[in-house]
Design a protein around this motif. Structure first.
Motif, short mmCIF file in Angstrom:
data_model
loop_
_atom_site.label_atom_id
_atom_site.label_comp_id
_atom_site.label_asym_id
_atom_site.label_seq_id
_atom_site.Cartn_x
_atom_site.Cartn_y
_atom_site.Cartn_z
N UNK A 68 34.49 -25.81 -29.40
CA UNK A 68 33.86 -24.59 -28.89
C UNK A 68 33.36 -24.89 -27.48
N UNK A 69 33.07 -23.85 -26.74
CA UNK A 69 32.56 -24.05 -25.37
C UNK A 69 31.15 -24.61 -25.42
N UNK A 70 30.87 -25.54 -24.53
CA UNK A 70 29.54 -26.14 -24.42
C UNK A 70 28.81 -25.51 -23.25
N UNK A 71 27.76 -24.71 -23.51
CA UNK A 71 27.04 -24.11 -22.38
C UNK A 71 26.40 -25.20 -21.52
N UNK A 72 26.66 -25.14 -20.21
CA UNK A 72 26.10 -26.15 -19.33
C UNK A 72 25.06 -25.56 -18.38
N UNK A 73 25.35 -24.32 -17.94
CA UNK A 73 24.45 -23.70 -16.97
C UNK A 73 24.42 -22.20 -17.22
N UNK A 74 23.24 -21.65 -17.51
CA UNK A 74 23.20 -20.20 -17.75
C UNK A 74 23.49 -19.43 -16.46
N UNK A 75 24.20 -18.32 -16.60
CA UNK A 75 24.38 -17.43 -15.46
C UNK A 75 23.21 -16.45 -15.41
N UNK A 76 23.12 -15.71 -14.33
CA UNK A 76 21.99 -14.79 -14.16
C UNK A 76 22.00 -13.70 -15.24
N UNK A 80 25.40 -15.18 -20.71
CA UNK A 80 26.62 -15.73 -20.11
C UNK A 80 26.34 -17.10 -19.52
N UNK A 81 27.33 -17.95 -19.51
CA UNK A 81 27.10 -19.33 -19.06
C UNK A 81 28.35 -19.96 -18.47
N UNK A 82 28.13 -20.94 -17.60
CA UNK A 82 29.20 -21.84 -17.17
C UNK A 82 29.29 -22.93 -18.22
N UNK A 83 30.49 -23.17 -18.73
CA UNK A 83 30.68 -24.19 -19.75
C UNK A 83 30.84 -25.56 -19.11
N UNK A 84 30.63 -26.55 -19.93
CA UNK A 84 30.88 -27.92 -19.45
C UNK A 84 32.37 -28.14 -19.21
N UNK A 85 33.21 -27.36 -19.92
CA UNK A 85 34.65 -27.59 -19.85
C UNK A 85 35.30 -27.01 -18.58
N UNK A 86 36.32 -27.71 -18.13
CA UNK A 86 37.19 -27.19 -17.07
C UNK A 86 38.64 -27.31 -17.52
N UNK A 87 39.50 -26.53 -16.90
CA UNK A 87 40.94 -26.64 -17.18
C UNK A 87 41.69 -26.83 -15.87
N UNK A 88 42.90 -27.35 -15.98
CA UNK A 88 43.79 -27.40 -14.84
C UNK A 88 44.63 -26.13 -14.88
N UNK A 89 44.72 -25.45 -13.74
CA UNK A 89 45.55 -24.25 -13.65
C UNK A 89 46.81 -24.61 -12.86
N UNK A 90 47.96 -24.42 -13.48
CA UNK A 90 49.22 -24.82 -12.85
C UNK A 90 50.05 -23.57 -12.54
N UNK A 91 50.50 -23.49 -11.31
CA UNK A 91 51.34 -22.37 -10.88
C UNK A 91 52.78 -22.80 -10.79
N UNK A 92 53.61 -21.96 -10.17
CA UNK A 92 55.01 -22.31 -10.02
C UNK A 92 55.16 -23.51 -9.09
#
Ligand SMILES: [Zn+2]
Length: 239
Positions: A68-76, A80-92
């Motif tokens: 599950x997403x790990x809340x790291x930083x609450x948004x205003x 809602x929150x920024x999660x600890x997780x990040x992903x790589x976004x790959x395009x063409x």
């Protein structure tokens, strides 16, 4: 100022106390509306750095079964929150953004929100859309530590918008779905943004969301004054 560019940056800016609003205070004894300070809306303009929203299913594929997403930083905005997780976004052509922040909570559709500069560097022609309006938009590949997701659609440049509750709506004389204008005065690079969509919700606090391109264009960090008003120019909120 130290900031993590991958995390939503909230840059607090007080609106100029527009003369037209002075003296329009509500003298009722009801509790102060959500987000108000000193009897008036407390305008905040936040830069949304590139980020993505994920479904529960995609969280498990990318980060492992049961993840599950790990809340790291609450948004205003509450909840809602920024999660600890990040992903790589790959395009063409294998171009990619290595570390795109995931925002929570999870949603019914996964969506990647990029500034136009990000989409150009990825080689994806991301259209300007409002959140959730992703029919016919391009997809991409998301890569996490546990797996990969092929998104068929959902890569957008998020259209500028303003969150507000119904007390804020009344104050500004606007309603959900209306358009507003945001005038930012900065040394040598003042910008007036049209077409801010009003997204009204009873739980919302007054907050404009613009992307990094927009925030950089007006050098938000150096802004001397910020004014939010209905796009038609009329102010229906004072006598
Ligand atoms: Zn927003």
């Amino acid at each position: 100022m130290m900031t993590d560019p991958a995390v939503i940056e909230s840059l607090v800016r007080r609106a100029v106390k527009a003369a037209m609003h002075s003296g329009a205070g509500d003298t009722s004894s009801s509790p102060s509306p959500l987000g108000w300070v000193d009897g008036r809306p407390n305008l905040r303009v936040s830069i949304s750095a590139r980020h993505c929203h994920l479904t529960d299913e995609h969280v498990e594929i990318l980060f492992g079964k049961g993840a599950t997403l790990t809340p790291e930083k609450p948004l205003y905005q509450d909840g809602f929150f920024a999660a600890a997780q990040t992903v790589m976004v790959v395009g063409p052509r294998r171009r990619m953004l290595p570390s795109v922040r995931v925002l929570g909570p999870t949603r019914n559709h996964s969506q990647v929100e990029l500034a136009l500069t990000d989409s150009i560097s990825l080689g994806i022609d991301a259209p300007t859309r409002h959140s959730g309006d992703i029919e016919g938009t391009p997809g991409c590949v998301l890569v996490g530590p546990a797996g990969t997701v092929q998104l068929e659609k959902g890569v957008i440049r998020a259209a500028r918008h303003v969150h507000m509750n119904f007390d804020d709506c009344e104050y500004y004389g606007v309603k959900n779905g209306d358009m507003m204008q945001l005038a930012i005065k900065s040394p040598s690079c003042s910008v007036t943004f049209d077409d801010l969509l009003v997204r009204a919700d009873k739980a919302a606090k007054l907050e404009v969301h613009i992307d990094t391109d927009e925030g950089n264009a007006c050098h938000l960090d150096a802004a001397e004054s910020i004014e939010l008003k209905p796009q038609d120019g009329g102010c229906k909120c004072h006598g």
